[in-house]
Design a protein around this motif. Structure first.
Motif: not given
Length: 218
Positions: A44-66
């Motif tokens: 969960v990406l909590s905050g009080t203003g505009p969300l500009e960028t999301i950074s992260g890393a993925l391994s094989s056969n993996n997904a990131d959900l926000f």
């Protein structure tokens, strides 16, 4: 009696406490640990203003959900111009139903750009994965297997997880998503509650001064 000046000051204090406590500055976030692949494990990406960028890393056969908040109207997310591997992007509504997806932005790149228009304001889920590691539902894959263009869902069933369409491992690497039209997920603040407490305290002080005035008359 309670002086009118003091009364006005307390009323102003109660009003101020009901207002937002922090200004709404644009912000960026970085994946914490490993963002999940289901609605219950999404970061969960909590905050009080505009969300500009999301950074992260993925391994094989993996997904990131926000989990994000879309302001309403148009929304976009892209891994360009600095995508390091063959990415895919997926957008889901608050119930996990598919909205739109993109694999390759164009024939010249394996980076992804997702565009959605006319969205209602509210909670959404944004996912990134490597090529062919796709979102699934009880009725199979949610989106068709198109390489380019904006993909619309082929089922209205909500997200249950992700799965590989082929026997090949999906791509992996670091990513940065650039967003527009999104904000941090609102967090219930203490403002209104504090305001009510202040107003309640005001009522108590008024009664205290009334009782004191009566006692002085006797």
């Amino acid at each position: 009696m309670l002086p009118h000046v003091f009364l006005r000051q307390l009323l102003v204090l109660g009003t101020m406490l009901t207002a937002p406590l922090l200004p709404a500055y644009a912000f960026s976030v970085t994946e914490v640990g490993d963002a999940g692949e289901t609605l219950t494990t999404a970061q969960v990406l909590s905050g009080t203003g505009p969300l500009e960028t999301i950074s992260g890393a993925l391994s094989s056969n993996n997904a990131d959900l926000f989990q994000i908040f879309i302001d309403g109207g148009n929304f976009s997310a892209t891994t360009l111009p600095n995508n390091a591997f063959n990415t895919q992007l997926f957008l889901f509504d608050a119930l996990g139903r598919g909205v739109v997806a993109n694999d390759d932005s164009s024939i010249q790149t394996t980076g992804s750009t997702l565009n959605a228009i006319g969205l209602s304001s509210g909670i959404y889920y944004l996912a990134i994965s490597g090529f062919d590691y796709d979102p699934t539902s009880v009725n199979g894959f949610i989106f068709p297997n198109n390489a380019r263009g904006q993909r619309t869902p082929q089922t209205n069933s909500p997200l249950t997880g992700f799965g590989q369409r082929t026997t090949l491992e999906s791509d992996s690497g670091f990513y940065t998503l650039t967003l527009s039209g999104a904000s941090g997920v609102p967090v219930p603040g203490p403002g209104p509650a504090l305001g009510l407490l202040a107003l309640g305290g005001l009522g108590g002080l008024k009664q205290l001064y009334r009782n004191r005035a009566r006692s002085q008359q006797h």
